[in-house]
Design an enzyme around this catalytic site. Sequence first.
Site, mmCIF file in Angstrom:
data_model
loop_
_atom_site.group_PDB
_atom_site.id
_atom_site.type_symbol
_atom_site.label_atom_id
_atom_site.label_comp_id
_atom_site.label_asym_id
_atom_site.label_seq_id
_atom_site.Cartn_x
_atom_site.Cartn_y
_atom_site.Cartn_z
ATOM 1 N N GLY A 1 22.919 6.292 -37.356
ATOM 2 C CA GLY A 1 22.647 7.088 -36.161
ATOM 3 C C GLY A 1 21.613 6.454 -35.246
ATOM 4 O O GLY A 1 21.097 5.368 -35.512
ATOM 5 N N ASP B 1 27.183 11.129 -50.448
ATOM 6 C CA ASP B 1 27.790 12.116 -49.561
ATOM 7 C C ASP B 1 26.971 13.398 -49.642
ATOM 8 O O ASP B 1 26.961 14.077 -50.677
ATOM 9 C CB ASP B 1 29.234 12.371 -49.987
ATOM 10 C CG ASP B 1 29.978 13.304 -49.041
ATOM 11 O OD1 ASP B 1 29.333 13.866 -48.122
ATOM 12 O OD2 ASP B 1 31.192 13.485 -49.221
ATOM 13 N N TYR C 1 24.031 17.492 -40.380
ATOM 14 C CA TYR C 1 25.234 17.955 -39.684
ATOM 15 C C TYR C 1 24.719 18.617 -38.421
ATOM 16 O O TYR C 1 24.169 19.714 -38.449
ATOM 17 C CB TYR C 1 26.002 18.935 -40.558
ATOM 18 C CG TYR C 1 27.289 19.452 -39.958
ATOM 19 C CD1 TYR C 1 28.124 18.634 -39.190
ATOM 20 C CD2 TYR C 1 27.687 20.775 -40.171
ATOM 21 C CE1 TYR C 1 29.309 19.113 -38.655
ATOM 22 C CE2 TYR C 1 28.865 21.262 -39.641
ATOM 23 C CZ TYR C 1 29.672 20.429 -38.892
ATOM 24 O OH TYR C 1 30.854 20.917 -38.349
ATOM 25 N N THR D 1 14.187 19.654 -36.423
ATOM 26 C CA THR D 1 14.548 19.852 -35.024
ATOM 27 C C THR D 1 13.746 20.949 -34.339
ATOM 28 O O THR D 1 13.251 21.881 -34.989
ATOM 29 C CB THR D 1 16.050 20.212 -34.940
ATOM 30 O OG1 THR D 1 16.405 20.569 -33.597
ATOM 31 C CG2 THR D 1 16.376 21.405 -35.827
ATOM 32 N N ASP D 2 13.657 20.855 -33.013
ATOM 33 C CA ASP D 2 13.039 21.919 -32.214
ATOM 34 C C ASP D 2 13.879 23.192 -32.240
ATOM 35 O O ASP D 2 13.392 24.274 -31.907
ATOM 36 C CB ASP D 2 12.816 21.456 -30.774
ATOM 37 C CG ASP D 2 14.089 20.983 -30.088
ATOM 38 O OD1 ASP D 2 15.035 20.553 -30.787
ATOM 39 O OD2 ASP D 2 14.143 21.021 -28.836
ATOM 40 N N TYR E 1 22.985 25.946 -36.846
ATOM 41 C CA TYR E 1 22.351 24.636 -37.020
ATOM 42 C C TYR E 1 20.848 24.795 -37.231
ATOM 43 O O TYR E 1 20.270 24.268 -38.190
ATOM 44 C CB TYR E 1 22.631 23.748 -35.807
ATOM 45 C CG TYR E 1 21.805 22.488 -35.766
ATOM 46 C CD1 TYR E 1 21.962 21.500 -36.733
ATOM 47 C CD2 TYR E 1 20.831 22.287 -34.779
ATOM 48 C CE1 TYR E 1 21.189 20.345 -36.710
ATOM 49 C CE2 TYR E 1 20.066 21.128 -34.747
ATOM 50 C CZ TYR E 1 20.252 20.169 -35.714
ATOM 51 O OH TYR E 1 19.483 19.031 -35.699
ATOM 52 N N LYS F 1 18.616 24.076 -40.626
ATOM 53 C CA LYS F 1 17.541 23.084 -40.624
ATOM 54 C C LYS F 1 16.215 23.722 -41.047
ATOM 55 O O LYS F 1 15.411 23.089 -41.753
ATOM 56 C CB LYS F 1 17.415 22.445 -39.243
ATOM 57 C CG LYS F 1 18.599 21.570 -38.849
ATOM 58 C CD LYS F 1 18.739 20.337 -39.731
ATOM 59 C CE LYS F 1 17.677 19.304 -39.424
ATOM 60 N NZ LYS F 1 17.921 18.038 -40.193
#
Length: 290
Positions: free
Chosen positions: A11, A38, A63, A103-104, A127, A131
């Site tokens: 990424g 995986d 994801y 993440t924010d 999402y 997270k």
Amino acid sequence: MKRILLLGAGGQLGQDLQEVFLTDLGYEVVPVGREELDMERPEMVGHFLKQQSFDVLINCSSYHRTDECEDYPLKSFTVNSIAVAELAKACNRQGRLLFHVSTDYVFSGQKDEPYLEADATGALNIYGISKAAGEQAVAAYHDKYFIFRVSSLFGKAGASGKGGNFVETMIRIAQEGKPISVVADQIMSPTHTLDIARAMKAFLDQDVQAYGTYHCCSTGSCSWYEFAVEILRQAGIPAEVSPVPAANYVTKAKRPAYSVLNNEKLQAVFKMPKWKTALTEYLTRKEYLR
């Protein structure tokens, strides 16, 4: 020499991490692909890591197709939460340092000033919820960890699975001469993945042991509309950009209206640049600026 296992190596952030560590002989980065581990099979995590020799595990995998996560909550929680818990357990058993990228979007967006690390989470979508659960798992099962919350990423490699990042999308649309309408009432901190990679290396170089959660994002904030205008201004591409409300775009997943992160805690270790400066470096790397 410190041996780093890197999950999500393909990424934007993963590739910039490899670039940052490449020239330092004090580190060896070992990319780990999905064919080797995986994350949709969390039961394999402990066995895999037990077979590896490493000092640091950096988890950039997730994801992260935000709208798609609404349709596949089980996959979201498997990859972003359950497998992350297994990473934390394995690192704890083996006494290894864990970097985990969050993440924010763990926040609700109801504040009107930058979020602190200690602020309560309140994600609006699957999402973000998954997270946040991953963060809780790391903290529950391991002591020697850094959680880096990041925001609105752009990197040289482009966003895997998203057809390129926001910067590339704006430039492509402008070059095609198409009309551009961008949301003006969602505020965030656009962040160059190269700066996050540099920050992680700084933590390792300085042997930081103040473990916990850090906000790793560019300094300053803007709307997606303001970001688009600045991208095209710096790139020297004439285009008319129209500001529109988020309500004009119906998406499966709700987005926070305000997800700016306060990065002062991290700044004590590594100085994150202002977002416009970070954008300039990115455009230079991509040879839009000469």
